[in-house]
Design an enzyme around this catalytic site. Structure first.
Site, PDB file in Angstrom:
ATOM      1  N   GLY A 146     -12.682 -19.238 -35.345  1.00  0.00           N
ATOM      2  CA  GLY A 146     -14.074 -18.871 -35.564  1.00  0.00           C
ATOM      3  C   GLY A 146     -15.127 -19.825 -35.048  1.00  0.00           C
ATOM      4  N   PRO A 176      -7.716 -20.889 -33.372  1.00  0.00           N
ATOM      5  CA  PRO A 176      -8.875 -20.807 -32.478  1.00  0.00           C
ATOM      6  C   PRO A 176      -8.582 -19.911 -31.278  1.00  0.00           C
ATOM      7  CG  PRO A 176      -7.665 -22.821 -32.039  1.00  0.00           C
ATOM      8  CD  PRO A 176      -6.956 -22.142 -33.180  1.00  0.00           C
ATOM      9  N   ARG A 204     -18.980  -7.413 -23.722  1.00  0.00           N
ATOM     10  CA  ARG A 204     -19.668  -8.146 -24.791  1.00  0.00           C
ATOM     11  C   ARG A 204     -21.192  -7.930 -24.819  1.00  0.00           C
ATOM     12  NH1 ARG A 204     -19.873 -12.953 -25.697  1.00  0.00           N
ATOM     13  NH2 ARG A 204     -19.374 -12.851 -27.908  1.00  0.00           N
ATOM     14  N   CYS A 206     -22.463   4.707 -15.562  1.00  0.00           N
ATOM     15  CA  CYS A 206     -23.537   5.663 -15.854  1.00  0.00           C
ATOM     16  C   CYS A 206     -23.955   5.622 -17.318  1.00  0.00           C
ATOM     17  CB  CYS A 206     -23.084   7.057 -15.465  1.00  0.00           C
ATOM     18  SG  CYS A 206     -22.590   7.082 -13.747  1.00  0.00           S
ATOM     19  N   TYR A 253     -12.340 -12.888 -24.801  1.00  0.00           N
ATOM     20  CA  TYR A 253     -12.854 -11.539 -25.091  1.00  0.00           C
ATOM     21  C   TYR A 253     -13.530 -10.933 -23.862  1.00  0.00           C
ATOM     22  CZ  TYR A 253     -11.905 -13.494 -29.664  1.00  0.00           C
ATOM     23  OH  TYR A 253     -11.286 -14.108 -30.722  1.00  0.00           O
TER      24      TYR A 253
HETATM   25  N1  LLP Z   1      -7.783 -15.334 -36.397  1.00  0.00           N
HETATM   26  C1  LLP Z   1      -8.074 -14.068 -36.762  1.00  0.00           C
HETATM   27  C2  LLP Z   1      -7.358 -13.484 -37.900  1.00  0.00           C
HETATM   28  C3  LLP Z   1      -9.041 -13.342 -36.054  1.00  0.00           C
HETATM   29  O1  LLP Z   1      -9.337 -12.100 -36.421  1.00  0.00           O
HETATM   30  C4  LLP Z   1      -9.708 -13.944 -34.957  1.00  0.00           C
HETATM   31  C5  LLP Z   1     -10.714 -13.213 -34.190  1.00  0.00           C
HETATM   32  C6  LLP Z   1      -9.362 -15.256 -34.612  1.00  0.00           C
HETATM   33  C7  LLP Z   1      -8.402 -15.916 -35.365  1.00  0.00           C
HETATM   34  C8  LLP Z   1     -10.000 -15.983 -33.457  1.00  0.00           C
HETATM   35  O2  LLP Z   1     -11.341 -16.186 -33.639  1.00  0.00           O
HETATM   36  P1  LLP Z   1     -12.170 -17.108 -32.618  1.00  0.00           P
HETATM   37  O3  LLP Z   1     -11.673 -18.521 -32.786  1.00  0.00           O
HETATM   38  O4  LLP Z   1     -11.923 -16.596 -31.247  1.00  0.00           O
HETATM   39  O5  LLP Z   1     -13.580 -16.934 -33.048  1.00  0.00           O
HETATM   40  N2  LLP Z   1     -14.583  -9.576 -29.539  1.00  0.00           N
HETATM   41  C9  LLP Z   1     -15.464 -10.465 -30.247  1.00  0.00           C
HETATM   42  C10 LLP Z   1     -14.701 -11.459 -31.109  1.00  0.00           C
HETATM   43  C11 LLP Z   1     -13.774 -10.833 -32.101  1.00  0.00           C
HETATM   44  C12 LLP Z   1     -12.966 -11.827 -32.909  1.00  0.00           C
HETATM   45  C13 LLP Z   1     -11.918 -11.155 -33.695  1.00  0.00           C
HETATM   46  N3  LLP Z   1     -11.073 -12.019 -34.448  1.00  0.00           N
HETATM   47  C14 LLP Z   1     -16.380 -11.149 -29.253  1.00  0.00           C
HETATM   48  O6  LLP Z   1     -16.281 -10.863 -28.068  1.00  0.00           O
HETATM   49  O7  LLP Z   1     -17.240 -11.924 -29.644  1.00  0.00           O
END
Ligand code: LLP
Length: 420
Positions: free
Chosen positions: A241, A278, A316, A345, A374
């Protein structure tokens, strides 16, 4: 920090000019920097050096599931956080050992549970009572024991976009805090299940450590309560996150070092192995989407730069309304203000509205920055546009790690019944 830089007036990925890659594979194309991926993996691990026990850092495969990327990260010692059999197979194909793979996700099918148990992965993160009982049945039938963590919904506002917040009471994720103790005790008594810990992930692209800290404090209290009830807790998964900078004009997010210091302080004395998931932090700034300007057109009220990349390649901005920096590969002097769009389109097929960029002409190459997480993974073939290739640069080498889909490959999946 990344390794996409201007050298001699032209943007390079490490030692390779982006124009050379465009000549080789065409555009649009995703370009990743191996040095950036490695650096981010190392920085994150170093940030966690002060923890009581060595942690497991499991890369969130959803951010960038390319097998070559996973292999590189596996070589850096990372495990994999997967949410489908497809992602698990990718992690295994990349040589990530099963005992570094954790299976998350709010709706695992019985087939997925079977595959995870057969592969012998480290842990499944269970998100509901129903899922726990079905996993017990599936594991018992296979004569296996599933090591599980229960994902907690800590009811914390992550203060990020609503579409990527996951830790509030009204979100679909995890089990409410007040039901965890009963469920953990049930898990300990169920056949085929060994509860080893708890997990949380409150959202993505977080710019504030306070909600993470609030969630972690609740997890710590929960560990104490579970232990007081005579239950064994050996692992806590703190999710992913952490946000990354997309807009260079905004103040930067908390650094991995700030995050690591907070985690070390909050989790001191928990007596567990910590896990982290991460995604964006590792891969986001390690990739760009390279595109060509098809035309520059003047509308009644706006100037448009029409790229050969579109919302189907990088969704995104359309989906979340978020910022991606846009840079010319060979910047010309001066400035223009333009709305940067793709050829799909839909009016929503827009990467940036009224954005000041260096002037571009038809045929120029541009980069959509911070597209390593992403990006390609969320692409579709909308408007029957084939999936674009992915290229990994390492020093002065580059390699096509996913080839461009052909129109024939796209058509091949369709079937026409003989009664038409
Ligand atoms: N762990 C779990 C259970 C998750 O659902 C996620 C992301 C992560 C880890 C990794 O999170 P990160 O470190 O990447 O923030 N498509 C969206 C982001 C969706 C994230 C979903 N879950 C975007 O393009 O911003």
């Amino acid at each position: 920090m990344d390794f996409f830089e201007l050298k001699g007036g032209e943007m390079h990925a490490e030692g390779v000019a982006l124009s050379a890659i465009a000549r080789d594979v065409g555009t649009p194309a995703y370009i990743y920097s191996a040095a950036t991926l490695r650096r981010h993996a190392q920085v994150f691990r170093q940030a966690l050096a002060g923890l009581d026990q060595p942690p497991l850092v499991a890369f969130a495969v959803k951010a960038n599931p390319n097998v070559a990327v996973l292999k590189l990260l596996g070589q850096e010692g990372l495990g994999a956080d997967v949410v489908s059999v497809g992602e698990m197979r990718r992690a295994l194909a990349a040589g990530i050992p099963a005992d570094r793979i954790v299976f998350s996700g709010v709706g695992k099918t019985s087939d997925e549970m079977q595959a995870a148990l057969a592969a012998g992965i480290l842990q499944l993160n269970v998100e509901s009572e129903g899922e726990l009982r079905r996993l017990s049945a599936v594991a018992s039938a296979l004569g296996k024991t599933a090591d599980i963590a229960i994902r907690v919904n800590p009811d914390v506002d992550a203060r990020t976009l609503a579409k990527i917040s996951t830790g509030k009471a009204e979100n679909k994720f995890g089990v409410p805090l007040d039901r965890i103790e009963a469920l953990y005790a049930e898990a300990a008594a169920l056949p085929g299940i060994r509860p080893v810990g708890i997990a949380a992930h409150i959202g993505s692209q977080l710019f504030d450590l306070a909600p993470l800290e609030a969630a972690y404090v609740k997890l710590g209290e929960l560990v104490s309560r579970l232990r007081a009830a005579g239950l064994t807790v050996t692992r806590v998964d703190l999710g992913g996150g952490l946000g990354i900078p997309y807009d260079p004009k905004l103040p930067p997010p908390p650094s991995p070092a700030d995050y690591g210091a907070m985690v070390a302080r909050v989790t001191k004395g928990w007596g567990v192995q910590l896990m982290f998931e991460p995604g964006r932090l590792i891969a986001g700034n390690a990739g760009v989407l390279l595109a060509e300007v098809i035309t520059v057109k003047t509308g009644a009220t706006k100037s448009f730069v029409v790229l050969d990349a579109a919302m189907n390649d990088l969704i995104r901005p359309t989906l979340y309304g978020v910022y991606h920096d846009i840079r010319a590969v060979r910047p010309r002097p001066g400035e223009m203000v333009a709305t940067i769009v793709g050829p799909v389109c839909e009016t929503g097929d827009m990467f940036a509205e009224d954005r000041a960029i260096t002037p571009v002409h038809e045929g120029d190459l541009i980069c959509l920055m911070t597209a390593g997480a992403y990006g390609a993974t969320m692409a579709s073939t909308y408007n029957s546009r084939p999936l674009v290739p992915e290229v990994l640069v390492d020093g002065d080498r580059h390699f096509v790690i996913r080839k461009r889909q052909t129109i024939e490959e796209m058509l091949e999946l369709d079937r026409v019944p003989d009664w038409l």
